[in-house]
Design a protein around this motif. Structure first.
Motif, mmCIF file in Angstrom:
data_model
loop_
_atom_site.group_PDB
_atom_site.id
_atom_site.type_symbol
_atom_site.label_atom_id
_atom_site.label_comp_id
_atom_site.label_asym_id
_atom_site.label_seq_id
_atom_site.Cartn_x
_atom_site.Cartn_y
_atom_site.Cartn_z
ATOM 1 N N LEU A 44 0.831 -1.202 0.000
ATOM 2 C CA LEU A 44 0.000 0.000 0.000
ATOM 3 C C LEU A 44 0.865 1.252 0.000
ATOM 4 N N PHE A 45 1.980 1.202 0.715
ATOM 5 C CA PHE A 45 2.878 2.349 0.786
ATOM 6 C C PHE A 45 3.380 2.733 -0.601
ATOM 7 N N GLN A 46 3.558 1.745 -1.472
ATOM 8 C CA GLN A 46 3.980 2.038 -2.841
ATOM 9 C C GLN A 46 2.919 2.842 -3.577
ATOM 10 N N VAL A 47 1.656 2.487 -3.396
ATOM 11 C CA VAL A 47 0.562 3.229 -4.029
ATOM 12 C C VAL A 47 0.543 4.669 -3.520
ATOM 13 N N VAL A 48 0.740 4.825 -2.214
ATOM 14 C CA VAL A 48 0.757 6.160 -1.622
ATOM 15 C C VAL A 48 1.923 6.982 -2.177
ATOM 16 N N TYR A 49 3.040 6.316 -2.413
ATOM 17 C CA TYR A 49 4.201 6.988 -3.010
ATOM 18 C C TYR A 49 3.823 7.605 -4.360
ATOM 19 N N TYR A 50 3.244 6.780 -5.243
ATOM 20 C CA TYR A 50 2.896 7.278 -6.576
ATOM 21 C C TYR A 50 1.854 8.386 -6.498
ATOM 22 N N ALA A 51 0.910 8.250 -5.572
ATOM 23 C CA ALA A 51 -0.108 9.288 -5.406
ATOM 24 C C ALA A 51 0.540 10.596 -4.947
ATOM 25 N N GLN A 52 1.568 10.504 -4.087
ATOM 26 C CA GLN A 52 2.268 11.704 -3.638
ATOM 27 C C GLN A 52 3.010 12.363 -4.799
ATOM 28 N N PHE A 53 3.669 11.547 -5.628
ATOM 29 C CA PHE A 53 4.319 12.096 -6.817
ATOM 30 C C PHE A 53 3.296 12.852 -7.667
ATOM 31 N N GLY A 54 2.128 12.221 -7.876
ATOM 32 C CA GLY A 54 1.090 12.837 -8.692
ATOM 33 C C GLY A 54 0.605 14.147 -8.094
ATOM 34 N N ALA A 55 0.433 14.172 -6.763
ATOM 35 C CA ALA A 55 -0.039 15.388 -6.097
ATOM 36 C C ALA A 55 0.999 16.505 -6.210
ATOM 37 N N GLU A 56 2.285 16.148 -6.036
ATOM 38 C CA GLU A 56 3.347 17.156 -6.120
ATOM 39 C C GLU A 56 3.423 17.788 -7.499
ATOM 40 N N GLN A 57 3.094 17.006 -8.527
ATOM 41 C CA GLN A 57 3.161 17.508 -9.900
ATOM 42 C C GLN A 57 1.825 18.021 -10.413
ATOM 43 N N GLY A 58 0.817 18.030 -9.531
ATOM 44 C CA GLY A 58 -0.495 18.544 -9.913
ATOM 45 C C GLY A 58 -1.234 17.658 -10.900
ATOM 46 N N ARG A 59 -0.897 16.354 -10.917
ATOM 47 C CA ARG A 59 -1.530 15.430 -11.855
ATOM 48 C C ARG A 59 -2.755 14.753 -11.238
ATOM 49 N N PHE A 60 -2.619 14.207 -10.037
ATOM 50 C CA PHE A 60 -3.700 13.532 -9.326
ATOM 51 C C PHE A 60 -3.245 13.323 -7.895
ATOM 52 N N ASP A 61 -4.183 12.927 -7.029
ATOM 53 C CA ASP A 61 -3.794 12.586 -5.662
ATOM 54 C C ASP A 61 -4.427 11.251 -5.279
ATOM 55 N N PHE A 62 -4.234 10.847 -4.030
ATOM 56 C CA PHE A 62 -4.705 9.532 -3.596
ATOM 57 C C PHE A 62 -6.219 9.412 -3.715
ATOM 58 N N ARG A 63 -6.937 10.492 -3.462
ATOM 59 C CA ARG A 63 -8.401 10.435 -3.556
ATOM 60 C C ARG A 63 -8.856 10.245 -4.993
ATOM 61 N N ASP A 64 -8.082 10.745 -5.948
ATOM 62 C CA ASP A 64 -8.377 10.475 -7.356
ATOM 63 C C ASP A 64 -8.204 8.989 -7.656
ATOM 64 N N VAL A 65 -7.168 8.374 -7.069
ATOM 65 C CA VAL A 65 -6.945 6.940 -7.260
ATOM 66 C C VAL A 65 -8.158 6.155 -6.769
ATOM 67 N N ILE A 66 -8.644 6.496 -5.584
ATOM 68 C CA ILE A 66 -9.807 5.806 -5.023
ATOM 69 C C ILE A 66 -11.044 6.045 -5.874
ATOM 70 N N ASP A 67 -11.238 7.298 -6.303
ATOM 71 C CA ASP A 67 -12.426 7.640 -7.095
ATOM 72 C C ASP A 67 -12.455 6.866 -8.409
ATOM 73 N N VAL A 68 -11.323 6.830 -9.092
ATOM 74 C CA VAL A 68 -11.253 6.114 -10.374
ATOM 75 C C VAL A 68 -11.485 4.617 -10.166
ATOM 76 N N LEU A 69 -10.909 4.074 -9.094
ATOM 77 C CA LEU A 69 -11.048 2.642 -8.814
ATOM 78 C C LEU A 69 -12.503 2.274 -8.533
ATOM 79 N N VAL A 70 -13.153 3.004 -7.638
ATOM 80 C CA VAL A 70 -14.534 2.679 -7.284
ATOM 81 C C VAL A 70 -15.448 2.836 -8.489
ATOM 82 N N ALA A 71 -15.269 3.901 -9.260
ATOM 83 C CA ALA A 71 -16.091 4.120 -10.451
ATOM 84 C C ALA A 71 -15.931 2.981 -11.453
#
Length: 305
Positions: free
Chosen positions: A67-94
């Motif tokens: 799970l920590f790996q997923v959080v890592y990528y989400a942090q990279f995305g948030a830092e670059q203004g691409r996406f964040d962890f909540r976007d990952v969850i939203d896309v997955l559930v949808a």
């Protein structure tokens, strides 16, 4: 007594602090998309290893590492203004809601099937067909106007070769490119083995290597037709080989014989002894290799490719 357990928000905060250029960890600050990938693969394999060893006491830690790996990528995305962890969850559930209309008929998390219709009553083939249709639609949506949509799209190239071979052949089989039964695959294996032998007879090493690849691909197809995961089949055999060879080593040490000096005949003797002991254990209800319990799980038990 208050609940002092950490939650998901705590984990996201932890990652943000670790990545902080001023207050974070120097190692974490230096990481990027590419440098973390090897760690992600390693953590996934460690989860698999814990499950196959039935080391359930280790599993929460291993799953946390993954799970920590997923959080890592989400942090990279948030830092670059691409996406964040909540976007990952939203896309997955949808996506899961869209792919499971037989569970969520209105496409909402609150919707359910009519009362009295259990999961076991849903026709498995219909579910598989619907799943593949939805996956095909998603592949078409991702493709550009100039790209040709293929049933082989989105099979990751970074998968272990054996796993990817199984997935490629499974995709092709779903549209009819397949042998009628396992006997046809066995005939293909014999054909490929014969071609390896012919290449060796002609001293053509390069061609022999190529044909070994074809042979491995054919064997992978045999595992698929038997509804077994070829990667798990080979892992089980690896474990069996390791267990038996360790028995050979231990037996030779007990005899005071160094392994390089033992000779093949002595090794074969102890190897055979290891096999006899395993058969006796199995007959008496003794230990069973954990991974052998789940050889068909990822093929027959999960409709996801």
């Amino acid at each position: 007594m208050s609940d002092t357990r950490f939650d998901l928000d705590d984990l996201l905060t932890l990652m943000a602090v670790l990545r902080d250029p001023q207050q974070g960890c120097p190692w974490d600050v230096k990481q990027d998309w590419d440098s973390i990938v090897p760690h992600t693969l390693e953590e996934a394999y460690e989860v698999t290893d814990a499950i196959e060893r039935r080391a359930f006491d280790e599993l929460p830690g291993e799953l946390g590492d993954l799970l920590f790996q997923v959080v890592y990528y989400a942090q990279f995305g948030a830092e670059q203004g691409r996406f964040d962890f909540r976007d990952v969850i939203d896309v997955l559930v949808a996506k899961m809601l869209r792919r499971h209309p037989h569970v969520f008929p209105d496409g909402t998390l609150a919707s359910r099937r009519p009362p009295g219709v259990g999961a076991e009553e849903i026709e498995t083939r219909l579910v598989h067909s619907r799943w593949e249709h939805l996956k095909a639609d998603e592949r078409a949506e991702r493709a550009s106007d100039t790209e040709t949509v293929s049933v082989l799209d989105d099979v990751p190239r970074t998968l272990p070769a054996l796993t990817r071979a199984g997935k490629l052949s499974k995709r092709a089989a779903r549209v009819g490119f397949d042998w009628p039964d396992s006997r046809g695959v066995i005939a293909k294996i014999r054909e490929e083995l014969s071609e390896v032998e012919q290449a060796l007879d002609h001293g053509d090493h390069e061609h022999a290597v190529e044909e070994v690849g074809d042979l491995l691909f054919a064997v992978t197809n045999l595992a698929r037709t038997l509804k077994a995961d070829p990667e798990q089949c080979l892992r089980a055999t690896n474990a069996k080989f390791e267990r038996r060879f360790r028995h050979v080593e231990a037996a030779l040490v007990a005899e005071g014989v160094a392994l390089p000096d033992a000779g093949l005949a002595a090794m074969e003797h102890h190897w055979t002894d290891a096999k006899v002991r395993e058969r006796a254990d199995a007959t008496e209800g003794g230990p069973v290799e954990p991974s052998s319990r789940s050889l068909s799980s990822s093929v027959s038990g999960d409709h996801r490719p």
